[in-house]
Design an enzyme around this catalytic site. Structure first.
Site, PDB file in Angstrom:
ATOM      1  CB  SER A 145      -0.904   0.010   1.240  1.00  0.00           C
ATOM      2  OG  SER A 145      -1.597   1.234   1.360  1.00  0.00           O
ATOM      3  CE1 TYR A 158      -4.161  -1.877   5.281  1.00  0.00           C
ATOM      4  CE2 TYR A 158      -3.619   0.382   4.650  1.00  0.00           C
ATOM      5  CZ  TYR A 158      -3.937  -0.924   4.301  1.00  0.00           C
ATOM      6  OH  TYR A 158      -4.030  -1.273   2.969  1.00  0.00           O
TER       7      TYR A 158
END
Length: 265
Positions: A145, A158
């Site tokens: 990501s 995250y």
């Protein structure tokens, strides 16, 4: 998008019951690849597999797998090797996020994100390394990501999990280069999928940045076009990747100038 390198290849995709994983599977099938689809939602996974078999006339097998149940991973991959003989591409796509400030995040969610995003990914990767090294061919694709490059408020855990994925991927790439095995990281920004049903149940992130969301099919196109190539990373969108690079060079400036935007989730 055509990728002739995939014709007749065996591709394993985790988290393939929807979203990006499903789109990657469909586009691999369009290019003549044979598929093993892994995910927890067995009913939905089987629906995806049936659709792919009917539309593209390729072998497509759905196997239920929760990547946090680590003892289940080796037998699943043994079955794949027994049926297919080898694996040409592993796409580690399983992952999820919870947006919350560090003070408020539940430890259960911390453990859950690392179990899926990091440990499950590593466990699946370990199952393909020996065979790929022996054959001196293959590719491991890890869906990371942009959050792994530029951490922002409310995504501390995250982002930490995706930082871990990138660290693992970068090390693995150097290790596998001795055997001719390709390793690619994919670093997308926010994609318009059900990811945000869990990550952002109040919808504030989607409301603020919805117009900047990436299209799932376009992201899948980029990934499939780069399969079995020597590409090191895919970074989307370009402007977000530029912000991450700029942060590496001038972190204080980026954090100060981008503070208001970073809190929009």
């Amino acid at each position: 998008m055509k990728n002739q390198r995939l014709m007749g290849k065996t591709i394993v995709i985790t988290g393939a019951s929807g979203g990006l994983g499903e789109q990657i599977a469909k586009q691999c099938a369009q290019n003549g690849a044979h598929l093993f689809l892994l995910a927890r939602n067995e009913e939905r996974l089987e629906q995806v597999a049936i659709s792919i078999r009917e539309l593209y006339k390729v072998r497509c097998t759905a196997i239920k797998l929760d990547v946090t149940q680590y003892d289940q991973i080796p037998p699943v991959f043994r079955r794949i090797y027994e049926e297919a003989g080898h694996i040409d591409v592993l796409v580690n796509n399983s992952g999820y996020g919870i947006f919350a400030e560090a003070e408020n995040i539940r430890l259960a969610d911390v453990e859950g994100m690392f179990a899926v995003n990091v440990v499950g990914l590593i466990a699946c990767t370990k199952e393909v390394i020996p065979s790929m090294c022996q054959r001196k061919s293959g590719q491991i694709i890890n869906i990371a990501s942009q959050a792994g490059k530029l951490a922002t408020p409310k995504s501390s855990v995250y982002s930490a999990s995706k930082h871990a994925v990138l660290g693992f991927t970068n090390s693995l790439r150097m290790e596998m280069s001795r055997y001719g095995v390709q390793v690619m990281a994919v670093n997308p920004g926010p994609i318009r999928t059900t990811f945000f049903d869990k990550a952002d149940p109040e919808g504030s992130y989607l409301e603020s940045l919805g117009r900047f969301m990436l299209d799932t099919e376009k992201v899948a196109e980029n990934i499939v076009a780069s399969m079995l190539s020597n590409r090191r990373e895919i970074n989307l969108p370009r402007w977000m990747d530029f912000a991450g690079t700029l942060h590496t060079l001038m972190p204080r400036v980026v954090e100060r100038l981008g503070r208001k935007a970073f809190f929009k989730k």
